[in-house]
Design a protein around this motif. Structure first.
Motif, short mmCIF file in Angstrom:
data_model
loop_
_atom_site.label_atom_id
_atom_site.label_comp_id
_atom_site.label_asym_id
_atom_site.label_seq_id
_atom_site.Cartn_x
_atom_site.Cartn_y
_atom_site.Cartn_z
N ILE B 272 0.85 -1.19 0.00
CA ILE B 272 0.00 0.00 0.00
C ILE B 272 0.88 1.25 0.00
O ILE B 272 0.66 2.19 -0.75
CB ILE B 272 -0.95 -0.01 1.23
CG1 ILE B 272 -2.00 -1.11 1.05
CG2 ILE B 272 -1.62 1.35 1.40
CD1 ILE B 272 -2.80 -1.41 2.31
N ARG B 273 1.93 1.20 0.82
CA ARG B 273 2.82 2.37 0.88
C ARG B 273 3.68 2.50 -0.37
O ARG B 273 3.83 3.59 -0.91
CB ARG B 273 3.80 2.23 2.06
CG ARG B 273 3.10 2.23 3.39
CD ARG B 273 4.16 1.99 4.43
NE ARG B 273 3.57 1.57 5.68
CZ ARG B 273 4.10 1.86 6.85
NH1 ARG B 273 5.20 2.57 6.91
NH2 ARG B 273 3.52 1.44 7.94
N GLN B 276 1.23 2.77 -3.60
CA GLN B 276 0.05 3.64 -3.42
C GLN B 276 -1.27 2.91 -3.69
O GLN B 276 -2.14 3.41 -4.40
CB GLN B 276 0.14 4.89 -4.33
CG GLN B 276 1.19 5.91 -3.93
CD GLN B 276 2.57 5.52 -4.46
OE1 GLN B 276 2.69 5.19 -5.62
NE2 GLN B 276 3.59 5.55 -3.61
N THR B 278 -3.95 2.76 -2.15
CA THR B 278 -4.64 3.33 -0.99
C THR B 278 -6.06 2.85 -0.84
O THR B 278 -6.67 3.03 0.21
CB THR B 278 -4.63 4.86 -1.09
OG1 THR B 278 -4.96 5.19 -2.44
CG2 THR B 278 -3.27 5.43 -0.75
#
Lengths: 484, 471
Positions: B272-273, B276, B278
């Motif tokens: 996710i980081r 991205q 999100t």
């Protein structure tokens, strides 16, 4: 003749009924499905378990006695032909299905289990074993592994090598070794792949873990007629080229359909030059979609008639002729010779046309019934062994076909194995650098060449004797090569 | 016939000097001895146990490879084949010096046979390059390890990837090879027929042999028609067990999913980081891809979704447009780099356990609990449809205690997999790091592997010290 001291050492290991030495008892083992070669062995051994196999191999190794492992004896290449000074090691009594694991979708079986028996045992779980050589009611799974057997369903589901997870085997020195793994991959060199198709030359198989597949919910077969053999060959490429991998894709030419129609009465279109049988399997939705596409491609490829089976009875009827093709041909000709060359699919039209031309040239009818999707030809040359010259012309015709297979980038055997039958052809297909590697591998497993000697891989000396040190574009002519 | 395997030793310095001089005169700027180049060719990814070759040569043809091999054979100098250096088990480290054959300039797609669904490529073609060149033919090559590896390297390590569950691994997809033997001869194995029973299966023996039996210079590969319809979906689970259990049920039903990838909460957080993603939560996640006809894909997806729902999974989040799918799979392919980014400065060490699918839940859960006891960060990611999963164990290379903890964890993962009837390596290979695990797993067969190595490379010049434990 075996040394009596050696025979009595075997008697320490085996019960009297499992150790056959009288000529009348060993007679049934003198040949396999390739009946032209016959040789009675010194003894036939029928062990009951792996421990006896280990003991036998240790004794044979110590006494330098050749060992020919044998399953059901259905090999078409003489793979189980005995050695005169050796023993036949029959695995027929090792025929237990040891476990079926429906969660892992595997079965653990002994080598003497019949191919079809595995699918029968797996059926209650909705599973089946995919490779299905035509002899599946009789042939044993150990022999299937040794020959890397194929079958109609191999186009979609792979050969034996793709459907075996693990093999337990005994080396000539009597060591029990496991190849492969219960998991998807096994580290190190892929010895499992080496064992598949090794024709009893590397080790004696005592246990096999096979993959089982979920039985497709539904299947339909399309029967497509063509008025031209080449066009039918091109249609095979068109189906695959469209990205469709059918459950089975088989071809029969007119010679074959006429022979089988008289036998099975499946109402094949007898005026067609060739018939394709194309099976689609999966969920009903998938089958409907795939069948629509198959029909579309076949029409575009010039099929003159397409019938799609509407129920299971009809599906089996369409297949019945294919399954019965060999016995049906046996009814119309005193003798036939089955070739097993395999070629890249794109070469099918050209090779089929060439076979047709040669058939006219030699004056020998040839029926083609084969695994078209795999490019695995099985031309059946019809002849009469009692007619002077027929046999010789058949051999020459067969040689030409096999050389053509090599020339178009294929192989002299797709699924029947080399055995004794094609040992000379190996010299034509492989250059010395490859044959040396084969021999190196053989020596790594069996330095004294006691396991199934004289089969599978020719020595370089043998190739030199044949004068066949890979003459690549030369005419394949080696009358010494035994063919029948 | 030379029957004894020479134990690997460093060649004599004079022999090396003479050889490098000769190769430099023959190959000019394609034979390099600078420190930077040798350093770059001294290791793959993963645990950076580096060992530099004496010279790096960039051949262009089979004949050049054969000629170099003959020279090295005569001079008894080790030869290590090199693709792009993405292997994870120390395969390319030149443990005994010698010549690194960098095959990356042999990067031509030699032929594409659309009717036969196959192609022939040089060893240095990368998987992404191949698929780019196949654009317009309607065909693709499915095997996709995370890195953009070369086909030669993928063949040598018997690589797999996210869609092996449907298309198999390199084992199933390599039809034939051109190989330069230890004594510098060129041989072809296999052929373009789909099946052959003639002779031993040299092709599969060479696939996965990690450069120890021959130098693979060309590969005949099976290709596939691009499916009429492709969709991908993401499903998130409350816990790891329900995610893995869903996979097992799906596989047992024989649903022909093209990809099933598992990411645990730690890995999902990393992705996710890093990529991205999100729209997702840091929870155990399965990513699916379905291939087939439109109706078939819909049917498969419905079956899987109902299995996942039964196990507490979220509703499917779909990615049907090509760009959405490639964003998702790119994130999955970058999972290793995403994991590294969790702790900048640390190194990643990937394990590669593969177990029978029926033992997958046990193996994954025990491994997760094991990680928790170590205090290390080690996200789990896996091609779970195959029973194959990886830990990326992060450790500080300067911290010896942490490194030994990481290695001990990796060893436990390997042994756990073996104890469950599985293997220590589903797809990364043995290289140098897994020699002990191979011994644990394959006790009896190792003598045969050693005998094969001796038969095909009696002087032990091909990537010495790898794949098969010394006698």
């Amino acid at each position: 003749m075996l040394d009596p001291a050696f025979t009595s050492s075997l008697a320490q290991v085996l019960a009297p009924a499992s150790l056959l030495t009288d000529a009348e008892d060993t007679r049934p083992y003198e040949c396999d499905g390739l009946t032209l070669f016959r040789q009675q062995p010194g003894a036939v051994l029928l062990p009951d378990n792996e421990a006896q196999v280990v003991a036998i191999l240790r004794l044979c190794h110590a006494a330098h006695v050749p060992v020919v492992a044998r399953g059901a004896g259905t090999s078409l290449s003489g793979g189980a032909l005995p050695a005169a000074d050796g023993v036949v090691l029959s695995l027929a009594k090792l025929r237990r299905i040891l476990a079926i694991d429906p969660l892992a979708r595997t079965a653990i079986v002994e080598p003497g289990v019949r191919n079809l028996a595995i699918s029968e045992a797996a059926a209650p779980y909705g599973l089946f074993y995919a490779p299905d050589p035509s002899s599946q009611i009789a042939c044993s799974i150990g022999g299937n592994v040794a020959e890397n057997a194929g079958g109609v369903h191999c186009l979609k589901y792979g050969l034996t090598v793709h459907n075996v997870r693990k093999v337990r085997a005994v080396t000539i020195e009597g060591d029990v070794v496991e190849f492969g793994s219960d998991a998807l991959d096994s580290p190190g060199y892929d010895l499992l792949a080496l064992i598949n198709g090794s024709e009893g030359l590397l080790a004696v198989i005592t246990q096999i873990t096979v993959k089982l597949l979920a039985k497709p919910q539904y299947a339909q077969v399309a029967l497509a007629a063509f008025d031209d053999l080449e066009r039918a060959g091109a249609a095979v490429g068109a189906v695959i080229g469209a990205g469709i991998i059918p459950g089975g894709l088989e071809m029969m030419d007119q010679q074959a359909t006429r022979a089988v129609e008289a036998f099975v009465h499946a109402n094949y279109p007898l005026d067609a030059a060739a018939v394709l049988l194309i099976e689609s399997d999966g969920t009903p939705v998938e089958v409907a979609a795939e069948m629509a596409e198959i029909t579309h491609v076949l029409t575009a490829s010039g099929a003159t008639e397409i019938r799609v089976s509407q129920d299971e009875t009809q599906r089996l009827l369409y297949w019945s002729g294919r399954k019965a093709a060999f016995p049906a041909v046996g009814r119309i000709s005193p003798d036939y010779y089955c070739i097993d060359g395999t070629i890249p699919r794109a070469a099918l039209p050209r090779v089929l046309r060439q076979i047709e031309d040669w058939s006219r040239e030699f004056g020998l009818p040839c029926a083609n019934v084969f695994h078209a999707g795999d490019g695995n030809l099985h031309p059946l040359i019809l002849f009469d062994a009692n007619k002077p010259g027929d046999k010789e012309r058949t051999v020459e015709f067969g040689d030409r076909i096999l050389q053509l297979c090599i020339d178009v980038g294929g192989t002299i055997t797709g699924e029947h194995g080399v055995g004794i039958e094609k040992i000379g052809g190996m010299c034509a297909q492989f250059p010395p650098v490859v044959l040396e590697r084969f021999l190196g591998i053989k020596r790594a497993f069996d330095a004294e060449s006691l396991l199934n000697p004289g089969k599978g891989v020719p020595t370089l000396a043998r190739c030199a004797e044949f004068g066949r040190m890979h003459v690549h574009h030369g005419e394949l002519r080696h009358p010494e090569l035994p063919r029948f | 016939m030379n029957s004894a395997t020479q134990s690997p030793t460093r060649p004599q310095p004079e022999a090396v000097t003479a050889l490098t001089a000769r190769l430099r005169s023959e190959y000019g700027d394609r034979a390099l001895t600078t420190h930077a180049i040798r350093e770059q060719h001294s290791h793959g990814e993963g645990l950076a146990d580096a060992a530099m070759p004496d010279i790096v040569v960039f051949p262009h043809t089979n004949d050049e490879v054969a000629s170099i091999m003959r020279i090295c054979h005569a001079a008894r100098i080790p030869v290590i084949a090199f693709g792009v250096g993405t292997s994870l088990e120390g395969h390319v480290a030149a443990l005994y010096g010698g010549v690194c054959l960098d095959l990356s300039q042999m990067n031509r797609v030699l032929e594409v046979n659309d009717a036969d669904l196959d192609c022939r490529v040089q060893a240095g073609v990368t998987r992404e390059q191949l698929n780019t060149e196949l654009k317009g033919t309607g065909l693709f090559f499915p095997i996709d390890p995370g890195a953009n590896a070369t086909i030669g390297g993928m063949t040598s390590t018997r690589a797999s990837g996210t869609n092996a569950v449907r298309y198999g691994t390199m084992r199933e997809n390599v039809m034939g090879l051109t190989v330069v033997t230890a004594d510098g001869r060129i041989m072809r194995t296999g052929n373009r027929a789909r099946k052959s029973s003639a002779g031993y299966d040299l092709t599969r023996l060479l696939v996965g042999s990690e450069g120890t039996l021959g130098i693979i210079t060309e590969i005949q590969l099976r290709l596939y028609g691009i499916p009429e319809s492709i969709s991908a979906a993401v499903c998130q689970f409350p816990d790891l067990k329900s995610a893995v259990d869903s996979v097992i049920v799906a596989m047992q039903l024989g649903i022909p999913v093209a990809r099933i990838e598992l990411l645990d909460d730690v890995q999902m957080d990393a992705c996710i980081r890093y990529s991205q993603l999100t729209e997702f939560a840091a929870k155990p996640t399965l990513c699916f891809e379905f291939h087939g006809t439109e109706a078939g894909v819909r049917e498969q997806a419905q079956m899987i979704e109902s299995i996942a729902t039964d196990h507490g999974g979220s509703a499917f989040q779909w990615a049907t447009k090509p760009e959405e799918r490639s964003r998702l799979w790119k994130a999955r392919h970058n999972a290793y780099y995403a994991a590294l980014a969790l702790a900048p400065g640390k190194q990643g060490f990937a394990t590669d356990a593969c177990v029978p699918i029926s033992r997958l839940t046990d193996c994954v859960l025990e491994t997760q609990a094991d990680v928790a006891t170590t205090g290390l960060i080690a996200p789990i990611v896996g091609h779970v449809g195959d029973g194959n999963f990886h830990l990326v164990i992060l450790f500080d290379p300067a911290n010896l205690d942490e490194r030994s903890k990481a290695e001990a964890l990796a060893a436990r993962v390997a042994l756990r997999a073996i104890a469950m009837g599985g293997t220590c390596t589903g797809e990364h290979g043995i290289g140098v790091h897994k020699l002990d695990a191979l011994r644990a797993e394959h006790g009896d067969a190792i003598a045969l592997m050693q005998a094969i190595k001796r038969a095909l490379d009696p002087l032990n010049l091909l990537n010495p010290g790898k794949t098969v434990p010394p006698v």
